[in-house]
Enzyme design. Structure first.
Site, PDB file in Angstrom:
ATOM      1  N   ASP A  40      28.828  -5.677  48.809  1.00 44.67           N
ATOM      2  CA  ASP A  40      27.602  -5.072  48.275  1.00 44.67           C
ATOM      3  C   ASP A  40      26.363  -5.635  48.965  1.00 44.67           C
ATOM      4  OD1 ASP A  40      26.105  -3.374  46.727  1.00 44.67           O
ATOM      5  OD2 ASP A  40      26.186  -4.586  44.913  1.00 44.67           O
ATOM      6  N   LEU A  45      15.195 -12.055  35.472  1.00 44.42           N
ATOM      7  CA  LEU A  45      14.811 -11.900  36.876  1.00 44.42           C
ATOM      8  C   LEU A  45      15.311 -10.597  37.464  1.00 44.42           C
ATOM      9  CD1 LEU A  45      15.535 -15.534  38.153  1.00 44.42           C
ATOM     10  CD2 LEU A  45      13.318 -14.541  37.559  1.00 44.42           C
ATOM     11  N   GLY A  46      16.390 -10.070  36.922  1.00 45.19           N
ATOM     12  CA  GLY A  46      16.939  -8.823  37.450  1.00 45.19           C
ATOM     13  C   GLY A  46      18.332  -8.582  36.928  1.00 45.19           C
ATOM     14  N   LYS A  82      23.178 -16.478  35.870  1.00 47.56           N
ATOM     15  CA  LYS A  82      23.755 -15.140  35.885  1.00 47.56           C
ATOM     16  C   LYS A  82      24.801 -15.023  34.778  1.00 47.56           C
ATOM     17  CE  LYS A  82      24.679 -12.981  39.761  1.00 47.56           C
ATOM     18  NZ  LYS A  82      23.979 -11.688  39.657  1.00 47.56           N
ATOM     19  N   GLY A  90      25.244  -5.582  39.843  1.00 43.56           N
ATOM     20  CA  GLY A  90      26.540  -5.034  39.495  1.00 43.56           C
ATOM     21  C   GLY A  90      27.406  -5.976  38.681  1.00 43.56           C
ATOM     22  N   GLY A 146      26.061  -8.485  36.516  1.00 47.50           N
ATOM     23  CA  GLY A 146      25.419  -8.943  35.294  1.00 47.50           C
ATOM     24  C   GLY A 146      23.937  -9.211  35.505  1.00 47.50           C
ATOM     25  N   SER A 147      23.305  -9.720  34.459  1.00 45.07           N
ATOM     26  CA  SER A 147      21.870  -9.992  34.489  1.00 45.07           C
ATOM     27  C   SER A 147      21.605 -11.444  34.873  1.00 45.07           C
ATOM     28  CB  SER A 147      21.251  -9.694  33.125  1.00 45.07           C
ATOM     29  OG  SER A 147      21.415  -8.331  32.789  1.00 45.07           O
ATOM     30  N   VAL A 148      20.427 -11.674  35.473  1.00 44.40           N
ATOM     31  CA  VAL A 148      20.030 -13.007  35.924  1.00 44.40           C
ATOM     32  C   VAL A 148      18.762 -13.433  35.192  1.00 44.40           C
ATOM     33  CG1 VAL A 148      19.448 -14.454  37.904  1.00 44.40           C
ATOM     34  CG2 VAL A 148      20.995 -12.514  38.197  1.00 44.40           C
TER      35      VAL A 148
END
Length: 600
Positions: free
Chosen positions: A419, A301-302, A323, A305, A307-309
């Site tokens: 963030d 999904l994306g 995540k 900062g 990690g990846s989801v």
């Protein structure tokens, strides 16, 4: 770096080919307008950097604390801006705790003597001056390469340590030979045997640091002590153990019956709790189950900062977002504690944590899936089907503010997000905004308090105090929120608009329109909306944004105040144009340099 030509005062660590290991920001500089290189040969060693753009000047300033600041200035205006500073943590200041002392940014006091050593001056330490370090309780038996009293020195192991800098490497074939080499050299004070390599250190040991439990970068350091020193340390431990043991024994005896009762109660209620796992309790997932749910993490999904989801679906047909956390050094206990804290935070405008997984070094968080993705995919999209109308934007603006106000003011421990940007605002099936990634900074062992010293966030949304080295508070989130409000209005990223020479930097343009009560606020509106918006609502949101991005954090409103202003409960005076916006308005090239997108 030397002070008065002799005393080491600050170090950036060894050079690894790209940067000094304690100054990773140099890599960031090389990606902008700065050329960085190290020259080292048999005659000389020096570091050099140059600014490629002739309109800029740069300089390094070292303060009394040992902190080095990188400054940039414009020749035309003589305005200076701080780009980065290092070291960010007190324990990274060279020899801050003196010799034979361990420094920890997570404890008070920061410095503590190694086992077998004592404070060189109790008076200095009481005044928080640790520079004198520690001295041995018992002197070594090895003096001038000969033994005294016929006794040999020994080594005490210190596990999970960051090794001192600048070791001497010795060609040996085993840890026994490494130990013998240091033992036979009276000037050798410590050794380490890592990856079949022997390292020894001569003289005083500086910059020792105990790493967090579970940090895989930790190594074992063997410190040389006298044999008699070993005995005294052991006796101290026995005496302390006797007292503590008696106390613990009495407590254990009194808790035995209570423990049995609790065991029976938990056993009887285990089934009901397992059922409630889908209704409010955090679920501890097996790694294999999450692999199956995400089809081996195939639908990404994306990436952010932390990690990846990945998208997944549970056996009960519930969609989830998983995540995978990167570079997490926390131990199992600390991880579960922080996850439990995050899981207890519930608000309609915050993404709900559903569960977690801790499988060795793999740490994952499981959230409810948001079908409409992140705000940026709609706000900056050109397709008409994805255009957010003004009413929806206002709903997202207010909901996001409510979520942040809850984190700042309603949680038991104040949480600073660090963030805030459109990528971290998720939308459910009804476009209700959900703030994501809150509290995750704590999972990396960074204490969220007034003193936040490690830079996080995204360029373009960062408050000035991030770069100036000042304390960071909830007002840093307020600044990021304000920058995001401008993008709600324009439908374009602030950083993208400055790349078009024909378009003025939007926050500056908006601030100038708002400063003029008769200004045409609808001229600021996203062209895709075709003017379909309430002018007073546009003006109110612009005024809030201008107040949120004030240079002085004390002049910014709290998120609670922002909510009340957006709800119409509080009124807001006309804001002055922030000084930074005035500077940027006259120096577009300088603005482009500082607003370029990059995540720290």
């Amino acid at each position: 770096m030397l002070w008065n030509r002799s005393a080491p005062y600050w170090t950036g660590g060894p050079w690894n080919g790209q940067t000094f290991i304690l100054t990773p920001n140099l890599i960031l500089l090389q990606n902008t307008n700065v050329n960085v290189s190290l020259v080292s040969n048999e005659y000389e060693t020096y570091f050099i950097y140059s600014v490629a753009n002739p309109n800029f000047v740069a300089g390094l300033i070292m303060g009394a604390s040992g902190q080095v600041k990188q400054m940039y200035g414009l020749k035309a205006t003589k305005n200076w801006f701080q780009f980065w500073f290092t070291p960010r943590l007190t324990c990274e200041v060279y020899a801050y705790c003196g010799a034979f002392s361990i420094c920890s940014d997570q404890t008070q006091p920061l410095c503590a003597c190694l086992t077998g050593f004592k404070q060189s001056s109790k008076n200095d330490w009481s005044l928080q001056d640790y520079s004198g370090g520690c001295v041995r309780k018992t002197q070594l038996q090895c003096v001038n390469n000969s033994l005294t009293n016929g006794k040999s020195d020994r080594f005490l192991s210190n596990a999970n340590m960051r090794l001192p800098y600048y070791p001497q490497f010795v060609p040996v074939r085993s840890i026994k030979e490494c130990e013998k080499t240091c033992l036979n050299d009276c000037s050798c004070t410590a050794y380490a045997y890592v990856d079949d390599e022997c390292s020894i250190w001569v003289g005083n040991l500086f910059n020792l640091k105990k790493l967090a439990k579970g940090d895989l970068s930790g190594k074992t350091l063997y410190i040389k002590l006298s044999a008699s020193g070993f005995s005294s340390s052991a006796n101290d431990n026995i005496n302390r153990g006797t007292v503590i043991g008696g106390l613990v024994g009495s407590i254990v005896a009194s808790l035995a019956i209570l423990s049995f009762i609790m065991f029976m109660y938990l056993r009887r209620n285990r089934t009901s709790k397992a059922i409630k796992g889908e209704e409010g309790y955090l679920v501890a997932f097996a790694y294999k189950d999450l692999q199956n749910a995400t089809k081996n993490f195939s639908v990404k999904l994306g990436k952010g900062g932390f990690g990846s989801v990945f998208k997944g679906v549970l056996p009960n047909s519930r969609f989830i977002a998983v995540k995978k956390l990167d570079s997490l050094s926390q131990g199992e206990k600390e991880f579960r504690t922080e996850v439990r804290t995050i899981g207890n935070i519930q608000h309609v405008n915050l993404v709900q944590l559903h569960g977690f997984c801790s499988h060795g070094n793999k740490k994952l968080l499981v959230y409810d899936y948001m079908p409409n993705g992140s705000l940026n995919s709609h706000l900056f999209h050109e397709k008409k089907s994805k255009i957010l109308d003004w009413e929806t934007r206002c709903k997202i603006v207010l909901g996001t503010a409510r979520g942040l106000a809850y984190l700042h003011e309603k949680c038991r421990d104040c949480i600073i997000h660090c963030d805030i940007k459109p990528e971290n605002i998720l939308l459910d099936e009804e476009f209700c905004p959900k703030v994501a990634d809150f509290g995750l900074a704590k999972l990396r062992g960074r204490e969220i308090s007034r003193v936040l010293t490690t830079i996080r966030g995204t360029r373009g949304y960062l408050a000035p105090e991030w770069l100036s080295g000042n304390y960071v508070t909830t007002k840093a989130d307020v600044y990021s929120y304000g920058m995001m409000l401008f993008e709600f209005i324009s439908g374009r990223r602030n950083s993208e608009q400055i790349k078009d020479e024909k378009v003025e930097y939007f926050p500056t343009w908006a601030a100038s329109i708002i400063a003029n009560e008769g200004g045409d606020v609808l001229s600021l509106l996203d062209p895709k909306l075709e003017g379909n918006a309430d002018a007073e609502e546009v003006r109110r949101i612009c005024k809030v944004a201008c107040w949120c991005i004030r240079d002085d954090e004390t002049h910014r409103p709290s998120m609670g105040q922002v909510v009340r202003i957006l709800e119409g409960v509080l009124d807001l005076a006309l804001p002055p144009i922030p000084t930074s916006l005035k500077v940027f308005a006259d120096n577009q090239e300088f603005l482009l340099f500082f607003m370029s997108e990059s995540t720290h």
